[in-house]
Design a protein around this motif. Sequence first.
Motif, PDB file in Angstrom:
ATOM      1  N   ARG A 178       0.845  -1.189   0.000  1.00  0.00           N
ATOM      2  CA  ARG A 178       0.000   0.000   0.000  1.00  0.00           C
ATOM      3  C   ARG A 178       0.886   1.247   0.000  1.00  0.00           C
ATOM      4  N   ALA A 182      -3.877   3.878  -0.894  1.00  0.00           N
ATOM      5  CA  ALA A 182      -4.050   3.187  -2.178  1.00  0.00           C
ATOM      6  C   ALA A 182      -3.378   1.820  -2.136  1.00  0.00           C
ATOM      7  N   ARG A 183      -4.051   0.807  -2.679  1.00  0.00           N
ATOM      8  CA  ARG A 183      -3.518  -0.549  -2.701  1.00  0.00           C
ATOM      9  C   ARG A 183      -2.760  -0.790  -3.997  1.00  0.00           C
ATOM     10  N   SER A 207      -2.035  -0.138  -9.494  1.00  0.00           N
ATOM     11  CA  SER A 207      -2.624   0.150  -8.189  1.00  0.00           C
ATOM     12  C   SER A 207      -4.102   0.461  -8.334  1.00  0.00           C
ATOM     13  N   SER A 208      -4.762   0.600  -7.195  1.00  0.00           N
ATOM     14  CA  SER A 208      -6.172   0.964  -7.195  1.00  0.00           C
ATOM     15  C   SER A 208      -6.378   2.399  -7.643  1.00  0.00           C
ATOM     16  N   ALA A 209      -5.313   3.189  -7.661  1.00  0.00           N
ATOM     17  CA  ALA A 209      -5.428   4.598  -8.032  1.00  0.00           C
ATOM     18  C   ALA A 209      -4.958   4.879  -9.452  1.00  0.00           C
ATOM     19  N   GLY A 239     -10.839   5.648  -8.025  1.00  0.00           N
ATOM     20  CA  GLY A 239      -9.663   5.000  -7.462  1.00  0.00           C
ATOM     21  C   GLY A 239      -8.746   5.967  -6.746  1.00  0.00           C
ATOM     22  N   LEU A 240      -8.884   7.282  -7.036  1.00  0.00           N
ATOM     23  CA  LEU A 240      -8.064   8.293  -6.377  1.00  0.00           C
ATOM     24  C   LEU A 240      -8.674   8.773  -5.061  1.00  0.00           C
ATOM     25  N   LEU A 243      -6.631   8.986  -1.914  1.00  0.00           N
ATOM     26  CA  LEU A 243      -5.631  10.042  -1.900  1.00  0.00           C
ATOM     27  C   LEU A 243      -6.256  11.423  -1.746  1.00  0.00           C
TER      28      LEU A 243
END
Length: 335
Positions: A178, A182-183, A207-209, A239-240, A243
Amino acid sequence: LFPELNGFARGTMRLDSLWYDAYFSNADIKHEDGPGLPSRFTGGGHFTLLPAGVKFDVDLQAMPLSYTTMSRSYPSLPLRGSAVGRIKAAGMAEKFELQTALAGEGGDISFTGNADALEPEMGVAGQWRVRGGNLQNLLGDNRFPVTSLSMIGTVDMSASTIETLRGSLHASVDQFSRVADARLFGGTVAVYFDSGHVRVDTLTIESSAVRLTARGGLGITKARRDSLFISMVVDSLGGLRPLLTPTDSTKRVLVLAGDTLRGSIELSGQLAGSVDTTDSRGLDLRLRGDARDVIVASSRAQRASLDLSVSDVLRGANGSLSVTIDSAFFAGIAI
């Protein structure tokens, strides 16, 4: 010769010696160098005085090893903080086998391979692993995000200065890592250094972001200028959200938890030049961004594009920015 250390070492041990050959056991040694936590080592080993230097074979427990203290002897060491664990080393300072497994606030670090700790040119070659690596603690710099990185890789590098760095670094990022909230789903990095130049053969992060890829090179010195090409794709702005809506109360919230967040963004860019601040031509950045069907809270835009050009980003940082927005709605106003 032994690896060179600054500071003072004091403690106790049992010494069984015969002329130039000695065994030590029940050691309890502290290494101090300036303010902060000292290193402490317990254990035993064997060393022999030879015409070429000192041959050693030690098996120690670090309780702890202070990275910060060690960095005062080796300024190029980026690690900070401390860790506990086992250290086994055998050989001579210019080439010795090293096996270690250390755990601290910055994460768990293990290494198996060879090292050269004798100046002027030092080096390391072998396999390494990091579990739960927190860059903020490991590097002692709050500008880095809080991370939990699990990686495995190989390293084969040597240098007397950053300008003479040669060798390779490979890394694979585990899917359970991570960065902030975010993963990471995985990643691969392959970087090669060649006396003033760094070549990024592979850099891919999922990543997830964001999905990030990079390829090319950059000059470490002004004589080895090159270009690095970067691509970032955000398939969904959702996905952001980790953040933009951080759970850390000390971070600024850019989007409220209940706000709608949709759309896609593609960024492509180029870094050209060198990171050498004495390079009169500097390091230049070119960036192109395209966004579609963006919705943030009550604002939206069907299409948007951005063109950014910045010269000498490490010093003067001057350039131009162009933004185009189509079919947009902001704060109740249609644009």
